[in-house]
Design a protein around this motif. Sequence first.
Motif, short mmCIF file in Angstrom:
data_model
loop_
_atom_site.label_atom_id
_atom_site.label_comp_id
_atom_site.label_asym_id
_atom_site.label_seq_id
_atom_site.Cartn_x
_atom_site.Cartn_y
_atom_site.Cartn_z
N MET A 1 -13.01 -12.67 16.45
CA MET A 1 -13.06 -13.66 15.36
C MET A 1 -11.68 -13.89 14.76
N THR A 2 -10.86 -12.82 14.64
CA THR A 2 -9.51 -13.01 14.10
C THR A 2 -8.65 -13.81 15.08
N ALA A 3 -8.85 -13.58 16.39
CA ALA A 3 -8.08 -14.33 17.39
C ALA A 3 -8.46 -15.81 17.38
N ALA A 4 -9.74 -16.11 17.15
CA ALA A 4 -10.20 -17.50 17.16
C ALA A 4 -9.75 -18.27 15.92
N THR A 5 -9.55 -17.57 14.81
CA THR A 5 -9.23 -18.26 13.56
C THR A 5 -7.81 -18.04 13.06
N GLY A 6 -7.20 -16.93 13.46
CA GLY A 6 -5.89 -16.60 12.91
C GLY A 6 -6.00 -15.87 11.57
N TRP A 7 -7.24 -15.62 11.14
CA TRP A 7 -7.44 -14.89 9.89
C TRP A 7 -7.18 -13.40 10.09
N LEU A 8 -6.95 -12.69 8.99
CA LEU A 8 -6.84 -11.24 9.03
C LEU A 8 -8.24 -10.65 9.03
N PRO A 9 -8.39 -9.41 9.52
CA PRO A 9 -9.73 -8.81 9.59
C PRO A 9 -10.48 -8.79 8.26
N HIS A 10 -9.78 -8.53 7.15
CA HIS A 10 -10.49 -8.50 5.87
C HIS A 10 -10.98 -9.89 5.47
N TRP B 1 -15.57 -13.50 4.82
CA TRP B 1 -16.31 -14.71 5.19
C TRP B 1 -17.74 -14.35 5.57
N MET B 2 -17.89 -13.26 6.35
CA MET B 2 -19.24 -12.87 6.78
C MET B 2 -20.12 -12.49 5.60
N SER B 3 -19.57 -11.77 4.64
CA SER B 3 -20.39 -11.35 3.51
C SER B 3 -20.58 -12.46 2.48
N GLY B 4 -19.64 -13.38 2.42
CA GLY B 4 -19.73 -14.47 1.44
C GLY B 4 -20.34 -15.73 2.02
N ALA B 5 -19.54 -16.48 2.73
CA ALA B 5 -19.97 -17.79 3.22
C ALA B 5 -21.12 -17.70 4.21
N ALA B 6 -21.02 -16.80 5.17
CA ALA B 6 -22.05 -16.72 6.21
C ALA B 6 -23.40 -16.34 5.64
N LYS B 7 -23.42 -15.29 4.84
CA LYS B 7 -24.70 -14.80 4.32
C LYS B 7 -25.21 -15.63 3.14
N LYS B 8 -24.34 -15.92 2.19
CA LYS B 8 -24.79 -16.57 0.96
C LYS B 8 -24.87 -18.08 1.07
#
Length: 172
Positions: A122-131, A136-143
Amino acid sequence: MASKLNDTKRSVLAGAACRTDLRVLPVPETIRVSEAMVDKMVGELLSAGLVAETAALDHDVVWRDGDAGKFTLVITDAGLAAIGIEPGTAPVELPAAMPKTSKQDSIVALLRRRQGASIDEMTAATGWLPHSVRGWMSGAAKKRLGLELVSEKDGAGTRRYHVAALRHSAGA
């Protein structure tokens, strides 16, 4: 080359990876640069071996018209690997309601694969850092998106995440 991919190039590759035919052109609608810049950027991806020319079909966007016919571009295994998608896995089409390819779309496509995705993918696909991916998974994805994510370790001991089911909220 993966470290030299900017967000726009990642979006081009992610857009191709989400198509069943792996075609690069047309580029996702979210990319708002001039046609000359798209040509330059796609040329760089071609030179790096992340995309390759293939014979264009009647409905394809033509990249180059040469003596041997018309050509379009497809993402290569190296291009898939550069954005964290395992080469040889079947592409996942985005739903018609989401025609643009954003970083969020890229992660959701990875999570909807049968094998899911690791934080590294996921970090490779987006360029985001692991945190940022975890946030994103705990905020946007779930909520916000209502995705129920499942975390499991694979045979190699790598933690992988995938979508278990969509939650439907009546009041939201």
